[in-house]
Design an enzyme around this catalytic site. Structure first.
Site, PDB file in Angstrom:
ATOM      1  N   HIS A 121       0.864  -1.181   0.000  1.00 29.85           N
ATOM      2  CA  HIS A 121       0.000   0.000   0.000  1.00 29.85           C
ATOM      3  C   HIS A 121       0.904   1.236   0.000  1.00 29.85           C
ATOM      4  CE1 HIS A 121      -3.140  -2.751   1.957  1.00 29.85           C
ATOM      5  NE2 HIS A 121      -3.538  -2.485   0.735  1.00 29.85           N
ATOM      6  N   ASN A 181       4.512  -2.474   4.531  1.00 26.42           N
ATOM      7  CA  ASN A 181       4.763  -3.859   4.953  1.00 26.42           C
ATOM      8  C   ASN A 181       3.521  -4.736   4.837  1.00 26.42           C
ATOM      9  OD1 ASN A 181       7.360  -2.840   5.780  1.00 26.42           O
ATOM     10  ND2 ASN A 181       6.393  -2.158   7.672  1.00 26.42           N
ATOM     11  N   HIS A 182       2.610  -4.391   3.938  1.00 25.93           N
ATOM     12  CA  HIS A 182       1.420  -5.201   3.660  1.00 25.93           C
ATOM     13  C   HIS A 182       1.677  -5.934   2.346  1.00 25.93           C
ATOM     14  CE1 HIS A 182      -0.750  -1.661   5.857  1.00 25.93           C
ATOM     15  NE2 HIS A 182      -0.074  -2.420   6.700  1.00 25.93           N
ATOM     16  N   ILE A 183       2.501  -6.965   2.405  1.00 22.34           N
ATOM     17  CA  ILE A 183       3.086  -7.562   1.201  1.00 22.34           C
ATOM     18  C   ILE A 183       2.096  -8.543   0.577  1.00 22.34           C
ATOM     19  CG2 ILE A 183       5.077  -8.780   0.277  1.00 22.34           C
ATOM     20  CD1 ILE A 183       6.558  -8.007   2.903  1.00 22.34           C
TER      21      ILE A 183
END
Length: 543
Positions: free
Chosen positions: A323, A476-478
């Site tokens: 994101h 870090n929303h992989i």
């Protein structure tokens, strides 16, 4: 080659997805081996590491340094950049991901935001003509969303109407934690300019739950909850172990063996001394994060699968998503005293969905509830103040400091690709991941509006000393990397996270997600892992 190991189900990765699958398999009476590249961490030691970190690191939100990096399983650290994750492209700053290798994975230092995606997020292509559709619908995943919420202990705004909102068949397991003064005032002020602020569903206890204590508002959830009120995957690793699962830390998987039918028959891993072990099984699950999963599949290429395991579509490592964010900081006109409670309590949801998504990205806006004292202290010292003036300035900035942000959905682009580095290898000789990243015009168009929204909020709060990032930041929303789809020619897994190429290999990971949505991805990847576990159980029953 050391002695062989074998189990009904062999799982790689002990984060939330791998630990959930291990627990479900162990509950069903199956033998389980859970392989984790990193070490076991001790909460008390990590907390001490955090307390002893330099003030500058704390003021810059360094959440990686408290977790020591082991040479055989390096993870990312950007204080300074340790060079593990190599990111190139016009928006490299938007993909400098923070991951942890160790039992429990990156949920050790997450914010615990536990949103469901919207039904429209699952059919972006059908509704808006952009991106991709999932191979499943929201209704297919809804029961597993609830199962994940119960397992984790998610608190949410029961009894409050949120628009847009994912439909629910049952309430959240716990009610939301109460707002502190800053979130109350933020809600009141942004309402006056047309924004609806809503409590964030969180994987932490608003009351005692599942033998974990109630959150007491330490406000350092990132990098470590000192009392264990915040959920993290170690809890389910331990539950799986209690039921007989074997957890092997410091086990770095580097190869996968296939038979004549292209089924997986064994996984090979190194220990820290590069001694090799072979693990056989009936079903195999890769549950590493969205970087390490495609990296492993590419690394494990063999004669039958020369482009990589599960990669006949050439989609492994493609469609990397997060994101892309924009951050803003300022001094509010009134004292808000941000930092009471957990680190993320508020989110503006007005722009999560709508017909505009056919042209530009949906967004989520939020206020970080991270205490401002470290940042205030560093700034006051930089001003050359001493004595009482220094104390007064630190207090003033701590009371008035505000951080807000806007996060954007990003579309899956094949060009946003992970490959194996040709130039950089770790201690075991394994290539580092190398990623090319460009957020695309879909995000850039939206960012123009996002910046206007953030500026409007800052002005409503009487903001001064306003700073805004002129680049995109990571969250870090992989997601993406082993993308889900119905056509084996352009996707890696089906709706059960089973690989198209290998009927006994599942990828229970956020890498399977086909669209990024606007909100934190952890709950969705956990729900997908539980859905995959259901399918594995059916396979075993019919074997």
């Amino acid at each position: 080659m050391a002695e062989n190991l074998s189990a009904d189900v062999v799982i790689v990765g002990s984060g939330i997805c791998g630990s959930f699958v291990a627990y479900e398999m162990a509950k069903a009476g199956m033998s389980v081996i859970l392989l984790e590249a990193g070490p076991r961490y001790d909460r008390a030691q990590i907390l001490e590491n955090w307390r002893n970190m330099p003030p500058h690191n704390k003021s810059e939100y360094d959440y990686a340094t408290p977790y020591p990096i082991v040479p055989h399983a390096p993870h990312t650290n950007f204080f300074p950049d340790n060079g593990y994750l190599i990111v190139k492209g016009p928006d490299r700053t938007a993909y400098m991901q923070g991951i942890i290798k160790g039992v429990g994975g990156t949920t050790w230092h997450w914010a615990a935001s536990s949103w469901r995606y919207l039904p429209s997020d699952f059919k972006l292509k059908s509704l808006y003509g952009v991106g991709r559709d999932y191979a499943i619908s929201y209704d297919d995943l809804e029961p597993f969303y609830y199962q994940a919420e119960v397992e984790m202990g998610v608190c949410g705004p029961n009894g409050q109407e949120i628009v847009p909102s994912a439909p629910r068949k049952q309430p959240w397991p716990m009610d939301s934690m109460p707002y502190g003064h800053s979130d109350q005032r933020f809600t009141e002020i942004v309402k006056q300019i047309g924004f609806d602020n809503t409590p964030v569903p969180q994987g932490r206890n608003s009351r005692p739950y599942d033998n974990r204590p109630q959150c007491c508002g330490n406000n350092n959830c990132m990098p470590i909850c000192p009392i264990g009120a915040m959920y993290h995957a170690v809890y389910h690793t331990q539950k799986a172990e209690a039921l007989g699962a074997k957890v092997i830390p410091n086990a770095v998987v580097y190869a996968m063996e296939t038979d004549g039918q292209n089924n997986i028959v064994a996984i090979n891993y190194y220990d820290p001394d590069k001694q090799s072990f072979r693990v056989t099984g009936k079903t195999f699950v890769i549950a590493a994060n969205g970087i390490e999963t495609p990296k492993l599949l590419l690394l494990a290429a063999n004669d039958r699968n020369p482009k990589g395991i599960a990669n006949s579509s050439d989609q492994v490592g493609r469609n990397m998503m997060d994101h892309p964010g924009i951050g803003m900081s300022f001094q509010a006109a009134e004292p808000l005293w941000v930092g009471r409670g957990s680190v993320q309590m508020s989110s503006i949801t007005n722009y999560r969905d709508g017909p505009f998504r056919s042209e530009y990205a949906a967004i989520q806006i939020g206020m970080n509830n991270t205490a401002q004292n470290s940042r205030a202290g560093m700034k006051a010292l930089s001003m050359g103040l001493v004595g009482r003036k220094l104390d007064e300035e630190i207090r003033r900035r701590t009371a008035h400091g505000v951080d807000i942000y806007a996060n954007h959905e990003v579309l899956p682009y094949a060009e946003n690709r992970l490959t194996l580095s040709k130039d950089h290898r770790d201690k075991l000789g394994i290539p580092h991941p190398e990623i090319y990243y460009d957020v695309g015009d879909y995000v850039r168009k939206s960012a123009v509006k996002s910046r206007q929204h953030l500026m409007a909020i800052a002005k409503a709060l009487g903001g001064t000393e306003i700073t805004m990032t002129d680049f995109f930041t990571p969250n870090n929303h992989i997601t993406g990397g082993t993308i889900m789809g119905t056509d084996p020619k352009d996707s890696v897994v089906d709706g059960w996270c089973r690989t198209h190429d290998h009927k006994n290999l599942f990828l229970a990971t956020g890498a399977a997600m086909a669209a990024s949505g606007t909100v934190n991805s952890t709950l969705t990847m956990a729900a997908l892992a539980l859905r995959a576990a259901d399918e594995i159980k059916r396979d075993m029953q019919h074997a």
